[in-house]
Design a protein around this motif. Structure first.
Motif, short mmCIF file in Angstrom:
data_model
loop_
_atom_site.label_atom_id
_atom_site.label_comp_id
_atom_site.label_asym_id
_atom_site.label_seq_id
_atom_site.Cartn_x
_atom_site.Cartn_y
_atom_site.Cartn_z
N ARG A 36 -7.53 0.62 -6.70
CA ARG A 36 -5.86 0.57 -7.08
C ARG A 36 -5.68 -0.70 -7.85
O ARG A 36 -4.47 -1.02 -8.24
CB ARG A 36 -5.15 0.85 -5.95
N ASN A 88 1.62 4.30 -2.86
CA ASN A 88 1.40 5.83 -2.84
C ASN A 88 2.84 6.56 -3.22
O ASN A 88 2.91 7.74 -3.62
CB ASN A 88 1.48 6.16 -1.17
N ASP A 115 3.16 4.74 -9.38
CA ASP A 115 1.76 4.94 -10.22
C ASP A 115 1.56 3.54 -10.40
O ASP A 115 0.43 3.08 -10.44
CB ASP A 115 1.85 5.56 -11.77
N ILE A 124 0.87 -1.17 -0.02
CA ILE A 124 0.08 -0.04 0.05
C ILE A 124 0.79 1.13 0.11
O ILE A 124 0.64 2.27 -0.75
CB ILE A 124 -0.90 -0.15 1.27
N GLN A 125 1.77 1.20 0.70
CA GLN A 125 2.89 2.45 0.94
C GLN A 125 3.46 2.58 -0.57
O GLN A 125 3.58 3.75 -1.05
CB GLN A 125 3.95 2.23 1.88
#
Length: 164
Positions: free
Chosen positions: A65, A26, A29, A22-23
């Motif tokens: 995502r 961030n 892309d 998840i990081q």
């Protein structure tokens, strides 16, 4: 578009892996999770199972995502695998100082072999720091409760695989 390569065995994916993924999403892309496949090792889950579990875990955590994720296998050097998939960032999760010491050695070697691939360290969340896939497998195989350590899809797969 920034592409990152996040390598590991992910056997099975843990909450720590998911946190770092998840990081990474961030930071980049697009993230390619590279599952290292070694002919001499007998994993608990096949490549296909691990790939599905990674996708399911991300789908549950960040459904918007899912298109930013790809999962591939590799059996060569991590930097070569990253390059072959067009990644210029290499994602590495850190749990503690021991991880940092080891990873710094790897960064030095990788920088010599692939100066165009930049390593990015992402710290594991406090709750994820003690978790390892090895411990999860051991606890689960002995009948222990691994719910706090893995995404729901992984818990379900472990329960099914280890059904006694």
């Amino acid at each position: 578009m920034t592409t990152a390569f996040y390598p590991g065995s992910f056997d099975p994916m843990t909450n720590g892996h998911l946190d770092v993924l998840i990081q990474a999403l961030n930071v980049a892309d697009h993230v390619i999770v590279g599952i290292g496949v070694h002919p001499g090792k007998a994993p608990m889950f096949s490549f296909e199972e691990r790939s599905d579990l990674i996708r399911l875990a991300l789908e549950e955590a960040l459904p918007d995502r899912r298109d930013a994720l790809a999962v591939v296998s590799f059996d060569n050097l991590v930097v070569d695998a990253a390059r072959s998939h067009g990644a210029r960032l290499l994602i590495r999760g850190l749990r503690d100082g021991t991880d940092l010491d080891y990873e710094m050695q790897m960064v030095g070697m990788n920088a010599q072999m692939a100066p165009d691939v930049q390593t990015v360290f992402l710290p594991a969340a406090t709750a994820s720091r003690p978790i390892t896939a090895t411990l999860v497998r051991q606890i689960a195989s002995m009948g222990g409760d691994v719910r706090p350590f893995v995404p729901k899809a992984v818990l379900d797969a472990l329960t099914k695989k280890l059904k006694r």
